[in-house]
Write a protein that holds these residues in place. Structure first.
Motif, PDB file in Angstrom:
ATOM      1  N   VAL A   1      33.566  19.877  60.284  1.00 13.07           N
ATOM      2  CA  VAL A   1      34.793  20.674  60.444  1.00 13.07           C
ATOM      3  C   VAL A   1      34.769  21.860  59.490  1.00 13.07           C
ATOM      4  N   LYS A   2      34.306  21.627  58.266  1.00  9.96           N
ATOM      5  CA  LYS A   2      34.187  22.700  57.272  1.00  9.96           C
ATOM      6  C   LYS A   2      33.205  23.766  57.750  1.00  9.96           C
ATOM      7  N   LEU A   3      32.116  23.321  58.391  1.00 14.24           N
ATOM      8  CA  LEU A   3      31.125  24.259  58.918  1.00 14.24           C
ATOM      9  C   LEU A   3      31.742  25.136  60.001  1.00 14.24           C
ATOM     10  N   THR A   4      32.503  24.544  60.884  1.00 12.52           N
ATOM     11  CA  THR A   4      33.124  25.310  61.975  1.00 12.52           C
ATOM     12  C   THR A   4      34.056  26.384  61.425  1.00 12.52           C
ATOM     13  N   ALA A   5      34.836  26.039  60.399  1.00  9.85           N
ATOM     14  CA  ALA A   5      35.751  27.019  59.790  1.00  9.85           C
ATOM     15  C   ALA A   5      34.974  28.135  59.098  1.00  9.85           C
ATOM     16  N   ALA A   6      33.897  27.765  58.401  1.00  8.79           N
ATOM     17  CA  ALA A   6      33.076  28.768  57.711  1.00  8.79           C
ATOM     18  C   ALA A   6      32.396  29.699  58.706  1.00  8.79           C
ATOM     19  N   LEU A   7      31.921  29.141  59.815  1.00 10.06           N
ATOM     20  CA  LEU A   7      31.276  29.958  60.840  1.00 10.06           C
ATOM     21  C   LEU A   7      32.244  30.954  61.454  1.00 10.06           C
ATOM     22  N   ALA A   8      33.496  30.549  61.624  1.00  8.05           N
ATOM     23  CA  ALA A   8      34.492  31.459  62.192  1.00  8.05           C
ATOM     24  C   ALA A   8      34.644  32.698  61.311  1.00  8.05           C
ATOM     25  N   LYS A   9      34.661  32.497  59.992  1.00  8.12           N
ATOM     26  CA  LYS A   9      34.774  33.631  59.069  1.00  8.12           C
ATOM     27  C   LYS A   9      33.494  34.475  59.093  1.00  8.12           C
ATOM     28  N   LEU A  10      32.352  33.803  59.135  1.00  4.69           N
ATOM     29  CA  LEU A  10      31.073  34.516  59.128  1.00  4.69           C
ATOM     30  C   LEU A  10      30.924  35.387  60.372  1.00  4.69           C
ATOM     31  N   ILE A  11      31.351  34.870  61.511  1.00  4.34           N
ATOM     32  CA  ILE A  11      31.236  35.623  62.759  1.00  4.34           C
ATOM     33  C   ILE A  11      32.250  36.767  62.794  1.00  4.34           C
ATOM     34  N   GLU A  12      33.378  36.614  62.097  1.00  3.62           N
ATOM     35  CA  GLU A  12      34.298  37.750  61.955  1.00  3.62           C
ATOM     36  C   GLU A  12      33.621  38.886  61.205  1.00  3.62           C
ATOM     37  N   GLU A  13      32.857  38.540  60.181  1.00  3.77           N
ATOM     38  CA  GLU A  13      32.134  39.552  59.406  1.00  3.77           C
ATOM     39  C   GLU A  13      30.985  40.154  60.210  1.00  3.77           C
ATOM     40  N   ASP A  14      30.337  39.312  60.992  1.00  2.00           N
ATOM     41  CA  ASP A  14      29.144  39.742  61.723  1.00  2.00           C
ATOM     42  C   ASP A  14      29.224  39.250  63.165  1.00  2.00           C
ATOM     43  N   PRO A  15      29.862  40.035  64.049  1.00  2.00           N
ATOM     44  CA  PRO A  15      30.049  39.600  65.436  1.00  2.00           C
ATOM     45  C   PRO A  15      28.760  39.478  66.242  1.00  2.00           C
ATOM     46  N   SER A  16      27.616  39.920  65.695  1.00  2.00           N
ATOM     47  CA  SER A  16      26.365  39.763  66.437  1.00  2.00           C
ATOM     48  C   SER A  16      25.835  38.334  66.349  1.00  2.00           C
ATOM     49  N   LEU A  17      26.459  37.502  65.495  1.00  3.57           N
ATOM     50  CA  LEU A  17      26.112  36.087  65.442  1.00  3.57           C
ATOM     51  C   LEU A  17      26.832  35.356  66.579  1.00  3.57           C
ATOM     52  N   ARG A  18      26.157  34.387  67.189  1.00  3.17           N
ATOM     53  CA  ARG A  18      26.765  33.590  68.257  1.00  3.17           C
ATOM     54  C   ARG A  18      26.606  32.108  67.916  1.00  3.17           C
ATOM     55  N   PHE A  19      27.723  31.397  67.916  1.00  2.09           N
ATOM     56  CA  PHE A  19      27.702  29.965  67.636  1.00  2.09           C
ATOM     57  C   PHE A  19      28.002  29.213  68.918  1.00  2.09           C
ATOM     58  N   ALA A  20      27.292  28.113  69.141  1.00  6.92           N
ATOM     59  CA  ALA A  20      27.530  27.310  70.337  1.00  6.92           C
ATOM     60  C   ALA A  20      27.305  25.842  70.024  1.00  6.92           C
ATOM     61  N   GLN A  21      28.053  25.000  70.707  1.00  4.49           N
ATOM     62  CA  GLN A  21      27.842  23.555  70.645  1.00  4.49           C
ATOM     63  C   GLN A  21      27.330  23.115  72.004  1.00  4.49           C
ATOM     64  N   ASP A  22      26.073  22.705  72.047  1.00  2.12           N
ATOM     65  CA  ASP A  22      25.414  22.348  73.299  1.00  2.12           C
ATOM     66  C   ASP A  22      25.600  20.867  73.557  1.00  2.12           C
ATOM     67  N   SER A  23      26.457  20.541  74.534  1.00  5.56           N
ATOM     68  CA  SER A  23      26.733  19.127  74.815  1.00  5.56           C
ATOM     69  C   SER A  23      25.540  18.428  75.446  1.00  5.56           C
ATOM     70  N   GLU A  24      24.745  19.155  76.197  1.00  8.68           N
ATOM     71  CA  GLU A  24      23.571  18.548  76.835  1.00  8.68           C
ATOM     72  C   GLU A  24      22.508  18.187  75.816  1.00  8.68           C
ATOM     73  N   LEU A  25      22.275  19.099  74.876  1.00 14.53           N
ATOM     74  CA  LEU A  25      21.226  18.880  73.878  1.00 14.53           C
ATOM     75  C   LEU A  25      21.761  18.224  72.612  1.00 14.53           C
ATOM     76  N   HIS A  26      23.099  18.086  72.527  1.00 14.68           N
ATOM     77  CA  HIS A  26      23.738  17.452  71.371  1.00 14.68           C
ATOM     78  C   HIS A  26      23.355  18.146  70.061  1.00 14.68           C
ATOM     79  N   GLU A  27      23.468  19.482  70.076  1.00 11.23           N
ATOM     80  CA  GLU A  27      23.189  20.219  68.848  1.00 11.23           C
ATOM     81  C   GLU A  27      24.040  21.477  68.774  1.00 11.23           C
ATOM     82  N   MET A  28      24.273  21.913  67.528  1.00  2.00           N
ATOM     83  CA  MET A  28      24.961  23.172  67.282  1.00  2.00           C
ATOM     84  C   MET A  28      23.906  24.246  67.046  1.00  2.00           C
ATOM     85  N   THR A  29      24.125  25.407  67.647  1.00  2.00           N
ATOM     86  CA  THR A  29      23.146  26.481  67.502  1.00  2.00           C
ATOM     87  C   THR A  29      23.801  27.751  66.986  1.00  2.00           C
TER      88      THR A  29
END
Length: 684
Positions: free
Chosen positions: A403-431
């Motif tokens: 949960v802490k990671l998700t909140a931190a990523l939201a701030k990081l992507i605000e700073e750098d919108p060229s970053l893309r975060f995804a949660q892949d349910s098929e592969l069971h991994e965050m990218t």
């Protein structure tokens, strides 16, 4: 000259150019020369105004926009020092709509010219006036004429030489300003000193070449040159200003930022020739109105965790506490205004037209947003968004930190919108996806150092599938008796391959009620549940399963019993269907300077790719686009090799094309790796 700009208001100028060209050093020289800083820092000493973040200093390179406001004579200038690596280009693209001009900084090395193209092309396309500063001129090994000829290859707009160097004992000791017709000798740690022009012929020849290029856009000047009439100095300066502002020419200056040489002349040209903010506002489509309009250029989170939006006031006066409206009609309130010099901020009560400042607490406002105090929502700025070319799977060392990671990523992507975060349910991994290996390593470092996260990373998984090559008929039977009601389900399944891309089909061919109608959906559920992971360990696609026969018990048959029977049938039947691995094949368009095209063709072949052809890249002089089909697994680190072969400027875009059978050693290894990963997961 000083009166020519008529007090046209604060300017915002971007410093752009390849990595290592000296942009951060140039900013230091400008701030020091203008008295904004008491000493001039250096990148090697890690004490510059810009590049103050741990990630920048660890790598001794810019990894984000650095902002600093200074005053030259009576004019306020805000400089945006843009990262040189192409992996951080998106930061620059967000600032371009709000700038008046750009200074393209380049080393005097023809071999590095192609590194300029991504910047020169975009500045020209956006019609942003830009001049060139040939830095490290004291270290030049070739003639300026040869350097200029090479630089022209990177610019679709004519380069206009404004200065030529003065040589003495094989060293550059000063320059001649071709517009002023004056010579200046460099003095270490002091302003340049005016001296006599020794080589009058060279100066006159260079000046005439400059005037000829100006005359291409001025008929009166052309007539004067054809008549051997010397144009008035005011006319020359007027043409320089107009043709630069309209993007018709790219003036070229020389100097050494490290030695503080050429800084004052560069500043005078910016002060005299740069258009005011109204031109940038017009490019953005902002109508002239009494409303205050603001363009957000960059978002940063301070060490204390507060959000700051680096923004430019395109028109009007912005006061602290003002309510601003977004293009979507949402409202936000300004929670503070500050002038910025690197990491230092100074609070102010208001910001006037043209000023670039930091705005506090613009919650929910993204980089690139246009804001206005008007009743009607402002027009949204059109900004190029780059396609990700590199992806990592990320995982917290402690699952409680997700949960802490998700909140931190939201701030990081605000700073750098060229970053893309995804949660892949098929592969069971965050990218996390971005513009390259360094880009993502910097992002991960920020997540760990700023937010105290411990992260593990690995290459993102490939979504392999599997299918079958031959049909099988199998009976699935589930019978259990353990006191009271038992469990009974019995079904006969015909499993057949389907054409590629056809997907899955379930067919009911039961006659005579041998399987009651209410249990037929249960059979389908059991089949579908199995398809998540076939005999090779991957999701199964492109097959049909037909229910042809079966039996039931009036008491012991149930929904669960028939689901189990169907799964048993699939588990026993699928390994007999000649299962085969399917790998995703991507269509790739690789964009590179044409001198590297042959190397890229070899890269495609070496990565199991099929070359479909290549052609000149549309709108990019000297570049090609190579089109190929490549396995997704081979693309995972393609950008690293591509950048290595193209001085860091090559890129690509990619889209899924089709699934293709894969067999042999490569397939065997993929299946073995999947099996081991499952065993390791169970052990954990």
């Amino acid at each position: 000259m000083s009166s020519a700009n008529g007090g046209r208001g604060p300017r915002t100028v971007a410093l752009v150019g390849p990595y290592g060209s000296g942009k951060t050093t140039l900013l230091e020289a400008v701030l020091f020369a203008n008295g904004t800083t008491a000493r001039k820092g250096s990148v090697s000493a890690n004490n510059t105004v810009g590049d103050a973040s741990p990630e920048a200093r660890a790598r001794q390179m810019s990894v984000e926009i650095n902002c600093a406001t200074t005053t030259f004579i009576d004019q306020s200038f805000t400089f945006l020092d843009c990262p040189g690596s192409i992996e951080f280009l998106q930061d620059s693209l967000f600032t371009f709509p709000g700038i008046d001009a750009a200074v393209v900084v380049i080393e005097p090395e023809p071999a590095k010219v192609q590194m300029l193209k991504p910047y020169m092309k975009r500045l020209a396309d956006l019609k942003i006036p830009h001049m060139m500063f040939v830095n490290k001129i004291d270290k030049a090994t070739g003639t300026l004429t040869d350097i200029l000829a090479a630089l022209q290859d990177a610019s679709d707009t004519p380069l206009l030489l404004r200065q030529i160097p003065i040589w003495k004992n094989e060293q550059i000791t000063g320059f001649i300003d071709l517009a002023l017709e004056r010579a200046f000798a460099y003095r270490e740690g002091k302003p340049s000193e005016q001296v006599d022009i020794d080589d009058q012929d060279e100066e006159k020849q260079a000046r005439y070449s400059m005037l000829e290029k100006l005359a291409d856009y001025d008929e009166h000047l052309m007539e004067e040159l054809l008549s051997d009439q010397e144009p008035a100095r005011e006319e020359v300066f007027s043409d320089l200003q107009r043709e630069f502002s309209e993007g018709l020419v790219v003036p070229v200056f020389i100097g050494s930022a490290e030695r503080g040489q050429g800084i004052t002349r560069l500043m005078k040209a910016l002060r005299h020739d740069s258009p005011d903010v109204s031109v940038a506002a017009k490019r953005l489509g902002i109508p002239a109105a009494p409303d205050t309009t603001v363009q957000v250029l960059k978002t940063v989170y301070s060490e204390r965790g507060g959000k700051l939006s680096i923004a430019r006031v395109m028109q009007g006066t912005l006061k602290d506490g003002a309510v601003l409206k977004t293009p979507d009609g949402e409202e936000t309130r300004v929670g503070g205004i500050a002038q910025v010099v690197g990491t230092n901020t100074t609070k102010v009560a208001e910001a006037k037209t043209g000023e670039t400042v930091a705005l506090a607490r613009l919650e929910g406002i993204a980089t690139g947003t246009t804001l206005s105090t008007g009743k009607a929502p402002p027009k949204k700025a059109e900004i190029e968004i780059l396609t990700p070319v590199y992806k990592l799977a990320i995982q917290t060392a402690n699952r409680a930190d997700e949960v802490k990671l998700t909140a931190a990523l939201a701030k990081l992507i605000e700073e750098d919108p060229s970053l893309r975060f995804a949660q892949d349910s098929e592969l069971h991994e965050m990218t996390l996806a971005g513009q390259g290996e360094i880009h993502l390593r910097v992002a991960v470092d920020k997540l760990m150092s700023r937010y105290g996260l411990k992260l593990n990373t690995k290459p993102a998984s490939v979504p392999y599938k599997e299918t079958i090559r031959k049909p099988v008929t199998i009976r699935g039977r589930h019978k259990r008796q353990s006191g009271g009601h038992g469990q009974f389900g019995d079904c006969v399944l015909e499993i057949k391959p389907q054409p590629r891309g056809a997907g899955f089909a379930f067919i009911d061919e039961i006659v005579g009620g041998v399987v009651p109608k209410q249990f037929i959906p249960s059979v389908e559920k059991g089949v579908v549940a199995y398809l998540d992971e076939g005999p090779l360990g991957f999701p199964v696609v492109d097959l049909s399963v037909t229910l042809t026969d079966g039996s039931y018990h009036t008491v012991d048959s149930s929904d669960a019993a028939f689901q189990t029977a169907a799964r048993i049938g699939m588990q026993e039947g699928m390994p007999q269907c000649a299962p085969v691995l399917l790998e995703p094949i991507m269509k790739v368009r690789i964009h590179v300077p044409n001198e590297t095209t042959s190397k890229i063709n070899a890269v495609v072949s070496g990565r199991r790719g099929q070359l479909l052809g290549y052609d000149a890249r549309e709108g990019w002089k000297g570049w090609d686009t190579v089109v190929a089909e490549m396995p997704r697994n081979e693309i995972s680190n393609l950008i690293i090799e591509l950048r290595s072969l193209t001085q860091g400027v090559g890129t690509f875009d990619v889209e899924f094309d089709h699934l293709q059978e894969l067999s042999g050693k490569v397939a065997d290894q993929i299946v073995a790796d999947r099996k081991k990963a499952k065993e390791d997961a169970k052990a954990d």
